[in-house]
Design a protein around this motif. Structure first.
Motif, PDB file in Angstrom:
ATOM      1  N   TYR A 106       0.821  -1.209   0.000  1.00 28.68           N
ATOM      2  CA  TYR A 106       0.000   0.000   0.000  1.00 28.68           C
ATOM      3  C   TYR A 106       0.857   1.262   0.000  1.00 28.68           C
ATOM      4  CZ  TYR A 106      -3.281   3.643   1.100  1.00 28.68           C
ATOM      5  OH  TYR A 106      -4.003   4.812   1.058  1.00 28.68           O
ATOM      6  N   THR A 107       1.961   1.251   0.726  1.00 32.16           N
ATOM      7  CA  THR A 107       2.850   2.415   0.728  1.00 32.16           C
ATOM      8  C   THR A 107       3.363   2.674  -0.674  1.00 32.16           C
ATOM      9  OG1 THR A 107       3.488   2.002   3.024  1.00 32.16           O
ATOM     10  CG2 THR A 107       4.953   3.398   1.721  1.00 32.16           C
TER      11      THR A 107
ATOM     12  N   SER B 272      -4.055   1.738   5.987  1.00 32.72           N
ATOM     13  CA  SER B 272      -4.125   2.765   4.943  1.00 32.72           C
ATOM     14  C   SER B 272      -4.189   4.156   5.562  1.00 32.72           C
ATOM     15  CB  SER B 272      -5.316   2.523   4.023  1.00 32.72           C
ATOM     16  OG  SER B 272      -6.532   2.802   4.680  1.00 32.72           O
TER      17      SER B 272
ATOM     18  N   VAL C 123      -0.599   4.999   7.020  1.00 37.31           N
ATOM     19  CA  VAL C 123       0.337   5.315   5.927  1.00 37.31           C
ATOM     20  C   VAL C 123      -0.027   6.658   5.298  1.00 37.31           C
ATOM     21  CG1 VAL C 123       1.089   4.614   3.607  1.00 37.31           C
ATOM     22  CG2 VAL C 123       0.956   2.921   5.445  1.00 37.31           C
ATOM     23  N   SER C 124      -1.308   6.863   5.009  1.00 37.53           N
ATOM     24  CA  SER C 124      -1.740   8.121   4.397  1.00 37.53           C
ATOM     25  C   SER C 124      -1.461   9.307   5.309  1.00 37.53           C
ATOM     26  CB  SER C 124      -3.227   8.064   4.063  1.00 37.53           C
ATOM     27  OG  SER C 124      -3.480   7.081   3.096  1.00 37.53           O
TER      28      SER C 124
ATOM     29  N   VAL D 111       2.343  10.039   5.172  1.00 36.23           N
ATOM     30  CA  VAL D 111       2.742  10.620   3.886  1.00 36.23           C
ATOM     31  C   VAL D 111       2.195  12.040   3.754  1.00 36.23           C
ATOM     32  CG1 VAL D 111       2.457  10.439   1.373  1.00 36.23           C
ATOM     33  CG2 VAL D 111       3.032   8.413   2.712  1.00 36.23           C
TER      34      VAL D 111
END
Length: 157
Positions: A18-19, A85, A88-89, A92
């Motif tokens: 996913y990353t 998710s 990670v989101s 980022v």
């Protein structure tokens, strides 16, 4: 408990996939915006990347276990995928936002919402709704994987 170890192993695999997808979709969105002035593509690309990562991780999980898994395993994987998710989101997007505000010298404007209680209410509601949506998307992706696993269960590998 071997089942827990299997779930954790797949969770890590999903996080890596996913990353990569998130970074690739972010780059694609930026290119669409800069080169073709197509704005707003990021949400569609992000959702597509999430579904693709969930399918890839789900396929890896079910194939590693002889095309056999339970509804409970799919539920736990979907929860892990949705939560991952968001983590990670958040990392980022926080990094990108911080870099933009630092480069533009407007760090005070970035910190302004943190002093308002409404910001935290909005953040909590957004998190709850987002997790629900991503959980449902993950369940859909794992449903597709489950159908593919049942269709290919009799196939030699």
């Amino acid at each position: 408990m071997p089942q827990r170890e299997r779930l954790h192993s797949n969770w890590g695999y999903f996080a890596v996939v996913y990353t990569g997808m998130a970074l690739a979709m972010g780059a694609a969105s930026l290119l669409l915006d800069v080169l073709f002035q197509v704005t707003g593509a990021q949400i569609g690309l992000t959702i597509g990347g999430f579904i693709a990562a969930a399918i890839l991780a789900g396929l890896r999980y079910v194939r590693a276990h002889g095309n056999v898994w339970t509804g409970r395993e799919r539920h736990h994987l979907a929860l892990a995928y949705a939560f991952t998710s968001f983590v990670v989101s958040a990392v980022v997007m926080s990094g990108v936002s911080l870099a933009i505000f630092v480069i533009e010298g407007q760090i005070d404007e970035l910190l302004t919402p943190l002093g308002h209680p409404d910001f935290y209410i909005f953040l909590g509601i957004s998190l709850a709704v987002g997790l629900l949506i991503y959980y449902l998307l993950a369940r859909f992706a794992l449903f597709v994987v489950d159908r593919a696993a049942h269709a290919g269960a009799g196939q030699p590998q």
